[in-house]
Design a protein around this motif. Sequence first.
Motif, PDB file in Angstrom:
ATOM      1  N   ALA A 119     -51.830 -31.511  25.755  1.00 46.28           N
ATOM      2  CA  ALA A 119     -50.840 -32.492  25.309  1.00 46.28           C
ATOM      3  C   ALA A 119     -50.816 -32.597  23.787  1.00 46.28           C
ATOM      4  CB  ALA A 119     -51.141 -33.852  25.933  1.00 46.28           C
ATOM      5  N   SER A 120     -51.966 -32.452  23.153  1.00 41.26           N
ATOM      6  CA  SER A 120     -52.029 -32.581  21.697  1.00 41.26           C
ATOM      7  C   SER A 120     -51.310 -31.450  20.976  1.00 41.26           C
ATOM      8  CB  SER A 120     -53.490 -32.623  21.240  1.00 41.26           C
ATOM      9  OG  SER A 120     -54.118 -31.364  21.424  1.00 41.26           O
ATOM     10  N   MET A 121     -51.068 -30.345  21.668  1.00 38.05           N
ATOM     11  CA  MET A 121     -50.414 -29.195  21.045  1.00 38.05           C
ATOM     12  C   MET A 121     -48.962 -29.475  20.693  1.00 38.05           C
ATOM     13  SD  MET A 121     -52.107 -26.245  23.485  1.00 38.05           S
ATOM     14  CE  MET A 121     -50.913 -25.004  23.039  1.00 38.05           C
ATOM     15  N   VAL A 122     -48.357 -30.470  21.323  1.00 40.51           N
ATOM     16  CA  VAL A 122     -46.939 -30.758  21.063  1.00 40.51           C
ATOM     17  C   VAL A 122     -46.764 -31.789  19.946  1.00 40.51           C
ATOM     18  CG1 VAL A 122     -46.375 -30.251  23.467  1.00 40.51           C
ATOM     19  CG2 VAL A 122     -46.794 -32.610  22.791  1.00 40.51           C
ATOM     20  N   ILE A 123     -47.863 -32.315  19.422  1.00 38.05           N
ATOM     21  CA  ILE A 123     -47.773 -33.320  18.355  1.00 38.05           C
ATOM     22  C   ILE A 123     -47.679 -32.605  17.010  1.00 38.05           C
ATOM     23  CG2 ILE A 123     -48.910 -35.271  17.239  1.00 38.05           C
ATOM     24  CD1 ILE A 123     -50.384 -35.785  19.853  1.00 38.05           C
ATOM     25  N   PRO A 124     -46.601 -32.772  16.252  1.00 39.20           N
ATOM     26  CA  PRO A 124     -46.482 -32.093  14.960  1.00 39.20           C
ATOM     27  C   PRO A 124     -47.445 -32.683  13.933  1.00 39.20           C
ATOM     28  CG  PRO A 124     -44.627 -33.579  15.299  1.00 39.20           C
ATOM     29  CD  PRO A 124     -45.411 -33.571  16.581  1.00 39.20           C
ATOM     30  N   PHE A 125     -47.906 -31.807  13.042  1.00 38.04           N
ATOM     31  CA  PHE A 125     -48.858 -32.238  12.025  1.00 38.04           C
ATOM     32  C   PHE A 125     -48.261 -33.287  11.102  1.00 38.04           C
ATOM     33  CE2 PHE A 125     -50.174 -31.584   7.572  1.00 38.04           C
ATOM     34  CZ  PHE A 125     -51.465 -32.076   7.665  1.00 38.04           C
ATOM     35  N   GLN A 126     -46.960 -33.189  10.844  1.00 37.40           N
ATOM     36  CA  GLN A 126     -46.310 -34.117   9.913  1.00 37.40           C
ATOM     37  C   GLN A 126     -46.427 -35.569  10.365  1.00 37.40           C
ATOM     38  OE1 GLN A 126     -45.123 -31.268  10.936  1.00 37.40           O
ATOM     39  NE2 GLN A 126     -44.760 -30.081   9.097  1.00 37.40           N
ATOM     40  N   VAL A 127     -46.579 -35.783  11.662  1.00 38.60           N
ATOM     41  CA  VAL A 127     -46.738 -37.140  12.178  1.00 38.60           C
ATOM     42  C   VAL A 127     -48.092 -37.711  11.785  1.00 38.60           C
ATOM     43  CG1 VAL A 127     -46.852 -38.525  14.299  1.00 38.60           C
ATOM     44  CG2 VAL A 127     -45.174 -36.688  14.099  1.00 38.60           C
ATOM     45  N   LEU A 128     -49.078 -36.833  11.641  1.00 38.30           N
ATOM     46  CA  LEU A 128     -50.454 -37.283  11.419  1.00 38.30           C
ATOM     47  C   LEU A 128     -50.908 -37.208   9.970  1.00 38.30           C
ATOM     48  CD1 LEU A 128     -52.093 -35.378  14.438  1.00 38.30           C
ATOM     49  CD2 LEU A 128     -51.367 -37.758  14.398  1.00 38.30           C
ATOM     50  N   LEU A 149     -61.551 -29.821   4.550  1.00 40.83           N
ATOM     51  CA  LEU A 149     -60.432 -28.968   4.945  1.00 40.83           C
ATOM     52  C   LEU A 149     -60.829 -28.071   6.124  1.00 40.83           C
ATOM     53  CD1 LEU A 149     -57.573 -27.961   4.464  1.00 40.83           C
ATOM     54  CD2 LEU A 149     -58.483 -26.369   2.753  1.00 40.83           C
ATOM     55  N   ILE A 150     -62.043 -27.527   6.085  1.00 37.47           N
ATOM     56  CA  ILE A 150     -62.521 -26.692   7.196  1.00 37.47           C
ATOM     57  C   ILE A 150     -62.582 -27.504   8.478  1.00 37.47           C
ATOM     58  CG2 ILE A 150     -64.553 -25.467   8.086  1.00 37.47           C
ATOM     59  CD1 ILE A 150     -65.100 -24.594   5.173  1.00 37.47           C
ATOM     60  N   PHE A 151     -63.091 -28.717   8.390  1.00 40.27           N
ATOM     61  CA  PHE A 151     -63.182 -29.598   9.562  1.00 40.27           C
ATOM     62  C   PHE A 151     -61.789 -29.864  10.147  1.00 40.27           C
ATOM     63  CE2 PHE A 151     -63.100 -34.010  11.174  1.00 40.27           C
ATOM     64  CZ  PHE A 151     -64.013 -33.895  12.208  1.00 40.27           C
ATOM     65  N   MET A 152     -60.817 -30.118   9.282  1.00 38.66           N
ATOM     66  CA  MET A 152     -59.457 -30.388   9.758  1.00 38.66           C
ATOM     67  C   MET A 152     -58.815 -29.139  10.354  1.00 38.66           C
ATOM     68  SD  MET A 152     -57.861 -32.984   6.947  1.00 38.66           S
ATOM     69  CE  MET A 152     -58.595 -34.587   6.634  1.00 38.66           C
ATOM     70  N   HIS A 153     -59.039 -27.989   9.732  1.00 36.82           N
ATOM     71  CA  HIS A 153     -58.508 -26.739  10.280  1.00 36.82           C
ATOM     72  C   HIS A 153     -59.027 -26.505  11.697  1.00 36.82           C
ATOM     73  CE1 HIS A 153     -56.056 -25.240   7.155  1.00 36.82           C
ATOM     74  NE2 HIS A 153     -56.999 -24.871   6.316  1.00 36.82           N
ATOM     75  N   ILE A 154     -60.312 -26.712  11.879  1.00 34.37           N
ATOM     76  CA  ILE A 154     -60.906 -26.513  13.206  1.00 34.37           C
ATOM     77  C   ILE A 154     -60.301 -27.484  14.214  1.00 34.37           C
ATOM     78  CG2 ILE A 154     -63.054 -26.640  14.536  1.00 34.37           C
ATOM     79  CD1 ILE A 154     -64.524 -25.807  11.963  1.00 34.37           C
ATOM     80  N   GLY A 155     -60.166 -28.737  13.807  1.00 36.00           N
ATOM     81  CA  GLY A 155     -59.625 -29.740  14.707  1.00 36.00           C
ATOM     82  C   GLY A 155     -58.211 -29.436  15.158  1.00 36.00           C
ATOM     83  N   PHE A 156     -57.369 -28.993  14.235  1.00 35.32           N
ATOM     84  CA  PHE A 156     -55.971 -28.736  14.573  1.00 35.32           C
ATOM     85  C   PHE A 156     -55.777 -27.430  15.342  1.00 35.32           C
ATOM     86  CE2 PHE A 156     -55.067 -31.734  11.013  1.00 35.32           C
ATOM     87  CZ  PHE A 156     -54.310 -32.639  11.743  1.00 35.32           C
TER      88      PHE A 156
END
Length: 284
Positions: A119-128, A149-156
Amino acid sequence: MDNQKAAVQKKIAHGLMIAVLIVVFLAFIFPFILVIINVFKTKADITSNPLNLIGAHGFTMKNFPEAMKKMNFVRSFGNSLFITVISTVLTILFASMTAFVIVRNKWKACGALFGLMIASMVIPFQVLMIPLVSFYGGIFGLLNHRATLIFMHIGFSMSMATFMFHGAIHTNVPIALEEAATIDGCSRWQTFWKVVFPLLKPTIATVAIIDAMAFWNDYLLPSLILGKKELYTLPIATQIFYGTFSTDIGLIMAALLLAMLPILILYLFLQRYIVEGVTAGSVK
């Protein structure tokens, strides 16, 4: 006659499909060709006629050293390489282990977790992005760190990577192999690394190229996280060539080519695994 007519119609349809594919290919490849053509011209030649193969002032290589100097290419390249490699490797490791646990355990928690990841795959990054930057920067003060930045890359990237590994493990890794490894005395940890993980090479290559391209070319997230010049990645470093009143297009072309070459080389080495990895798990 009917067979001949059907054969002619089939050839015509095939020819039209090839023509459409060629047009689409040229539309996609044209910007890259434009960069290659203009990177060896002076600014005046690019401005006067960007479609000429050779400018009026001839062939020049001056754009490359000047662009490398202005954008501090070595430092920016090192930042991009460090962030991309660490983020990609950790994404592959965490996603493959997560997918293995989800596939081999029928717990409700695993199903719920996998559903939330899909479900999280459909949430655009711009919203967050605004809440994310406010949270990490305003509350915790964790901006201007490559680790953030590495932590965020992994999370997304975890959701998509886990989804791909889930399909590959479910379809291409027989549970009988794991049972045999257990009989031979392997622990669950050893079974994963010695039996399951080596069988995931096509998917690993696919995830590696997809995520590496995304991390390497990403501009928006690094521009929000990394505010110090010494932390700039290559996409952010190229913004130095965009002035308020004037822009040196030749230097921009050189910087873009320098930024895209490493990831292009990686793609050429791993592209044969992409189709195999993407389709892994689609047919049982």
